[in-house]
Design a protein around this motif. Structure first.
Motif, PDB file in Angstrom:
ATOM      1  N   MET A   1       0.807  -1.214   0.000  1.00  0.00           N
ATOM      2  CA  MET A   1       0.000   0.000   0.000  1.00  0.00           C
ATOM      3  C   MET A   1       0.840   1.264   0.000  1.00  0.00           C
ATOM      4  O   MET A   1       0.527   2.236  -0.673  1.00  0.00           O
ATOM      5  CB  MET A   1      -0.858   0.004   1.250  1.00  0.00           C
ATOM      6  N   LEU A   2       1.917   1.214   0.768  1.00  0.00           N
ATOM      7  CA  LEU A   2       2.739   2.431   0.883  1.00  0.00           C
ATOM      8  C   LEU A   2       3.889   2.435  -0.127  1.00  0.00           C
ATOM      9  O   LEU A   2       4.721   3.335  -0.112  1.00  0.00           O
ATOM     10  CB  LEU A   2       3.301   2.545   2.310  1.00  0.00           C
ATOM     11  N   LYS A   3       3.884   1.428  -0.997  1.00  0.00           N
ATOM     12  CA  LYS A   3       5.001   1.254  -1.930  1.00  0.00           C
ATOM     13  C   LYS A   3       5.255   2.477  -2.809  1.00  0.00           C
ATOM     14  O   LYS A   3       6.394   2.764  -3.155  1.00  0.00           O
ATOM     15  CB  LYS A   3       4.734   0.041  -2.820  1.00  0.00           C
ATOM     16  N   ASP A   4       4.166   3.166  -3.163  1.00  0.00           N
ATOM     17  CA  ASP A   4       4.322   4.287  -4.091  1.00  0.00           C
ATOM     18  C   ASP A   4       4.285   5.645  -3.406  1.00  0.00           C
ATOM     19  O   ASP A   4       4.212   6.674  -4.076  1.00  0.00           O
ATOM     20  CB  ASP A   4       3.224   4.218  -5.167  1.00  0.00           C
ATOM     21  N   ASP A 164       0.998  11.313   1.196  1.00  0.00           N
ATOM     22  CA  ASP A 164       0.439  10.039   0.720  1.00  0.00           C
ATOM     23  C   ASP A 164       0.194   9.112   1.900  1.00  0.00           C
ATOM     24  O   ASP A 164      -0.605   8.181   1.799  1.00  0.00           O
ATOM     25  CB  ASP A 164       1.421   9.364  -0.245  1.00  0.00           C
ATOM     26  N   ALA A 165       0.910   9.345   2.985  1.00  0.00           N
ATOM     27  CA  ALA A 165       0.738   8.471   4.150  1.00  0.00           C
ATOM     28  C   ALA A 165       1.108   9.199   5.426  1.00  0.00           C
ATOM     29  O   ALA A 165       1.898  10.145   5.415  1.00  0.00           O
ATOM     30  CB  ALA A 165       1.618   7.228   3.997  1.00  0.00           C
ATOM     31  N   ARG A 250       5.093  -4.594   2.901  1.00  0.00           N
ATOM     32  CA  ARG A 250       4.820  -5.664   3.871  1.00  0.00           C
ATOM     33  C   ARG A 250       4.021  -5.127   5.047  1.00  0.00           C
ATOM     34  O   ARG A 250       3.929  -3.931   5.251  1.00  0.00           O
ATOM     35  CB  ARG A 250       6.148  -6.273   4.342  1.00  0.00           C
ATOM     36  N   HIS A 251       3.486  -6.079   5.827  1.00  0.00           N
ATOM     37  CA  HIS A 251       2.632  -5.684   6.947  1.00  0.00           C
ATOM     38  C   HIS A 251       3.399  -5.327   8.200  1.00  0.00           C
ATOM     39  O   HIS A 251       4.199  -6.109   8.679  1.00  0.00           O
ATOM     40  CB  HIS A 251       1.650  -6.812   7.264  1.00  0.00           C
ATOM     41  N   VAL A 252       3.140  -4.160   8.737  1.00  0.00           N
ATOM     42  CA  VAL A 252       3.710  -3.748  10.029  1.00  0.00           C
ATOM     43  C   VAL A 252       2.626  -2.970  10.769  1.00  0.00           C
ATOM     44  O   VAL A 252       1.909  -2.160  10.152  1.00  0.00           O
ATOM     45  CB  VAL A 252       4.950  -2.823   9.839  1.00  0.00           C
ATOM     46  N   PHE A 256      -4.535   1.695   8.647  1.00  0.00           N
ATOM     47  CA  PHE A 256      -5.891   2.233   8.463  1.00  0.00           C
ATOM     48  C   PHE A 256      -5.983   2.677   7.014  1.00  0.00           C
ATOM     49  O   PHE A 256      -5.240   3.585   6.595  1.00  0.00           O
ATOM     50  CB  PHE A 256      -6.130   3.405   9.415  1.00  0.00           C
ATOM     51  N   LYS A 257      -6.860   2.027   6.268  1.00  0.00           N
ATOM     52  CA  LYS A 257      -6.908   2.295   4.818  1.00  0.00           C
ATOM     53  C   LYS A 257      -7.583   3.615   4.480  1.00  0.00           C
ATOM     54  O   LYS A 257      -8.640   3.936   5.048  1.00  0.00           O
ATOM     55  CB  LYS A 257      -7.616   1.152   4.114  1.00  0.00           C
ATOM     56  N   ALA A 258      -6.990   4.320   3.552  1.00  0.00           N
ATOM     57  CA  ALA A 258      -7.551   5.601   3.091  1.00  0.00           C
ATOM     58  C   ALA A 258      -8.877   5.376   2.396  1.00  0.00           C
ATOM     59  O   ALA A 258      -9.112   4.334   1.789  1.00  0.00           O
ATOM     60  CB  ALA A 258      -6.574   6.260   2.127  1.00  0.00           C
ATOM     61  N   LYS A 259      -9.737   6.381   2.517  1.00  0.00           N
ATOM     62  CA  LYS A 259     -11.036   6.314   1.820  1.00  0.00           C
ATOM     63  C   LYS A 259     -10.833   6.670   0.359  1.00  0.00           C
ATOM     64  O   LYS A 259     -10.130   7.616   0.049  1.00  0.00           O
ATOM     65  CB  LYS A 259     -12.009   7.318   2.444  1.00  0.00           C
TER      66      LYS A 259
END
Ligand code: GLU
Length: 259
Positions: A1-4, A164-165, A250-252, A256-259
């Motif tokens: 998810m945060l890759k970009d 972005d995050a 990866r998961h850490v 909380f996913k963005a809308k």
């Protein structure tokens, strides 16, 4: 998810940045500066929202505890903020990065003209490849201009700079189904798609002993940020190298996913 992700706001809490003595945890601050410098070098714009000014200032002034009155907190913040920025400037500087300090009040973000001026300053810092380091302006932020906790402030900053995050570095691994200190059956929630009443209840009203936040303020911050389209993560700040895993997708912690 945060890759970009190209622009990330990091928030670090007092409990991560200080020891139980209230003094600066130099090892932790250095480790965070190292990882964030590396991330900045990789081409991601880092923005840091830091706490701990009041804690560090109070000890430096010889006070036995965090001041309870407003003038006491104001005074402690002025002293602690200097030491905090000295350490950040030193460590980020050692890794070749430039830091710039911004001390904000709620009014600076709420007022249209102030917000525009602030945005201009951020944009120029980004252009210069500098790392903005932000705290609430605790020496003047009292009454109606106060955010009161840096979780909240960090979400507003993330919105302001169109991050972005938002990554909140805490003294806990993420959000649990119950308070892990009180309930052995508490398990980490890896992903939250929707911040609903159930999540808000699970967060409870916990407060950490040295900062002002707890899980409840993190959920409020995550709600504000995700509603603005910003993915938000709560993870443990004692292992900042785990941020690399996040950036690899990866998961850490709890995402909380963005809308
Ligand atoms: N601004 C406060 C400080 O630097 C911290 C607020 C918080 O813990 O959220 O000490």
């Amino acid at each position: 998810m945060l890759k970009d992700a190209k622009r990330i706001v990091f928030k670090v809490g007092t409990s991560t940045l200080t020891y139980k003595t209230g003094k600066a945890n130099i090892r932790a601050i250095k480790a965070i500066a190292e990882v964030l410098s590396d991330i900045q070098n990789s081409g991601i714009q880092v923005v840091l929202v830091t706490s701990a000014a009041i804690s560090i200032g109070a000890v430096k002034l010889g006070l036995s505890e965090r001041p309870k009155d407003t003038p006491g907190r104001q005074a402690a913040a002025t002293v602690g903020q200097c030491e905090l920025m000295f350490l950040y400037d030193k460590f980020f500087g050692e890794y070749g990065n430039i830091t710039g300090q911004l001390l904000l009040t709620k009014r600076d973000i709420d007022d249209d003209e102030c917000r525009q001026n602030l945005t201009n300053a951020f944009e120029r810092l980004f252009k210069y490849n500098a790392i903005p380091i932000i705290n609430e302006n605790d020496s003047v932020a009292v009454d109606e201009v106060v955010y009161g906790d840096n979780d909240n402030l960090s979400a507003h900053v993330a919105k302001l700079v169109r991050a972005d995050a938002l990554i909140i570095l805490s003294d806990i691994d993420g959000m649990f189904t119950a308070n892990p200190e009180e309930d052995d059956n508490a398990v980490l929630i890896p992903v939250v798609e929707n911040i609903d009443g159930e999540i808000e209840n699970a967060a409870g009203k916990s407060t950490s002993h040295c900062g002002t936040g707890g899980m409840a303020t993190k959920i409020t911050a995550a709600k504000l940020a995700t509603e603005a389209g910003i993915d938000t993560v709560v993870m443990n700040g004692s292992t900042p190298e785990d941020i690399y895993k996040l950036l690899e997708g990866r998961h850490v912690g709890t995402v909380f996913k963005a809308k």
